[in-house]
Design a protein around this motif. Sequence first.
Motif, short mmCIF file in Angstrom:
data_model
loop_
_atom_site.label_atom_id
_atom_site.label_comp_id
_atom_site.label_asym_id
_atom_site.label_seq_id
_atom_site.Cartn_x
_atom_site.Cartn_y
_atom_site.Cartn_z
N VAL A 193 0.84 -1.21 0.00
CA VAL A 193 0.00 0.00 0.00
C VAL A 193 0.87 1.25 0.00
N ALA A 194 1.94 1.23 0.79
CA ALA A 194 2.84 2.39 0.83
C ALA A 194 3.52 2.62 -0.51
N TYR A 195 3.86 1.54 -1.22
CA TYR A 195 4.48 1.67 -2.54
C TYR A 195 3.57 2.41 -3.52
N LEU A 196 2.26 2.29 -3.34
CA LEU A 196 1.31 2.95 -4.26
C LEU A 196 1.49 4.45 -4.30
N HIS A 197 2.07 5.02 -3.26
CA HIS A 197 2.20 6.48 -3.18
C HIS A 197 3.04 7.02 -4.33
N CYS A 198 4.02 6.24 -4.80
CA CYS A 198 4.85 6.74 -5.90
C CYS A 198 4.05 6.84 -7.19
N CYS A 199 2.95 6.09 -7.32
CA CYS A 199 2.07 6.22 -8.49
C CYS A 199 1.13 7.41 -8.34
N LEU A 200 0.76 7.73 -7.11
CA LEU A 200 -0.20 8.80 -6.86
C LEU A 200 0.46 10.18 -6.82
N ASN A 201 1.76 10.25 -6.54
CA ASN A 201 2.44 11.55 -6.47
C ASN A 201 2.27 12.40 -7.72
N PRO A 202 2.46 11.83 -8.94
CA PRO A 202 2.26 12.67 -10.13
C PRO A 202 0.86 13.25 -10.24
N ILE A 203 -0.14 12.50 -9.78
CA ILE A 203 -1.52 12.99 -9.85
C ILE A 203 -1.77 14.05 -8.79
N LEU A 204 -1.32 13.78 -7.56
CA LEU A 204 -1.59 14.69 -6.45
C LEU A 204 -0.81 15.99 -6.56
N TYR A 205 0.41 15.93 -7.07
CA TYR A 205 1.29 17.09 -7.01
C TYR A 205 1.51 17.77 -8.37
N ALA A 206 1.23 17.09 -9.46
CA ALA A 206 1.53 17.67 -10.77
C ALA A 206 0.29 17.77 -11.66
N PHE A 207 -0.25 16.63 -12.09
CA PHE A 207 -1.26 16.65 -13.12
C PHE A 207 -2.64 17.02 -12.62
N ILE A 208 -2.77 17.29 -11.34
CA ILE A 208 -4.03 17.86 -10.84
C ILE A 208 -4.13 19.33 -11.21
N GLY A 209 -2.99 19.95 -11.56
CA GLY A 209 -2.94 21.36 -11.92
C GLY A 209 -3.30 21.60 -13.37
N VAL A 210 -3.81 22.78 -13.67
CA VAL A 210 -4.26 23.12 -15.02
C VAL A 210 -3.07 23.14 -15.99
N LYS A 211 -1.96 23.74 -15.56
CA LYS A 211 -0.82 23.89 -16.46
C LYS A 211 -0.21 22.55 -16.82
N PHE A 212 -0.04 21.67 -15.82
CA PHE A 212 0.53 20.37 -16.12
C PHE A 212 -0.39 19.55 -17.00
N ARG A 213 -1.70 19.68 -16.82
CA ARG A 213 -2.63 18.97 -17.69
C ARG A 213 -2.53 19.45 -19.12
N SER A 214 -2.37 20.75 -19.31
CA SER A 214 -2.22 21.28 -20.67
C SER A 214 -0.92 20.79 -21.28
N HIS A 215 0.15 20.72 -20.48
CA HIS A 215 1.41 20.18 -20.99
C HIS A 215 1.27 18.71 -21.34
N PHE A 216 0.52 17.97 -20.53
CA PHE A 216 0.30 16.55 -20.81
C PHE A 216 -0.43 16.37 -22.15
#
Length: 363
Positions: A294-317
């Motif tokens: 379960v703790a290992y899952l955090h490395c998959c969630l970090n990009p969503i929680l800290y980056a791609f939840i933002g408007v700018k990162f989504r536009s870059h994606f």
Amino acid sequence: MELTTLNYDYNTNSDYPDEELCNLDPDPMEIITQTYIHSFICAFGLIGNSLVIVTYIFYKRTKTMTDVYLFNVAVADLIFVLALPFIIYNEQYNWPMGSLACKMLRSAYGINLYSGMLLLACISGDRYIAIVQARRSFGARSRSLIYSRLICSSVWVFAVALTLPTLIYTKCFEEPSPGADTVTVKCQLYFSKNETAKLVKVLVPSLQMAFGFLLPLLVMMFCYSSIICTLLRAPQSSQRHKAVRVVLAVVVVFILCHLPYNVALLKHTLSLFKERSCEAEKVKLQVLAISRGVAYLHCCLNPILYAFIGVKFRSHFRQIMLDLWCFSKKYIYSARSSRGTSDVCISGYKSSEGSHHMSSFSA
């Protein structure tokens, strides 16, 4: 984010009241389940963190302090997911890569735990300064990239220092296979003296819990609680509500992912030098394995929680996906001279780097 586990040699009569050796190897069904879970973590962690790194290097024209922290977190998580298959293979089979690779891989494993967690604390501190101390920090954060890079460098150096016990005492050694006349080569912590073993067996998990969980958690709780209080005093807006939800999601996910494992690790460490039954030890190691996954899952969630939840990162994606599509079309239709079409697609990239007092949650 990566976590180390206490894979010591438990199969000794001195640890258990039973007369026979205790076989603590996981059963085949448990191995299959862990393999599927770790494969999922590796795949999604590799994709998500690679996208963050590509976005930072090729698509973010103006870098902020938060971007520098996000990039370093993504690097730490990416190294972890690349190392994870080798660690899992070592736990289930022979270690075929020699002593040097053994030390390097185990050390990289620990370095990325500490660096990743401490960098998440740095992100919360940066957001605290940007929002709670917005007036005092106005215009200063954009000119402080050099400080963020120095902070990241210090975090990596500190992580290396915390991992020194693992680097020093990790070795390749042979142990008899249960129920067979063969031996298996393991890459684990190994000690020649009981006093050293007792010290390091307590020191390594204590450092992990202190600097890999408790310190980042305390920093995040203070910073994000202050941020929520500041946002709640701001005028009513949909953006304010979204920012509050993001803060709560970051804290809740961090606690849900890492608290169960650290509680299990604490209980496991406290019982290391007590006499315990073989069955109780098996159950405890199973709980450790589940909570660790379960703790290992955090490395998959970090990009969503800290980056791609933002408007700018989504536009870059979206732009990355468009560029990949145009790049593939360029080769598919090269016979039709489609170079102009590809250029039009790629040249459609537009960047908006404007910011405001809640920009830390939409970067």
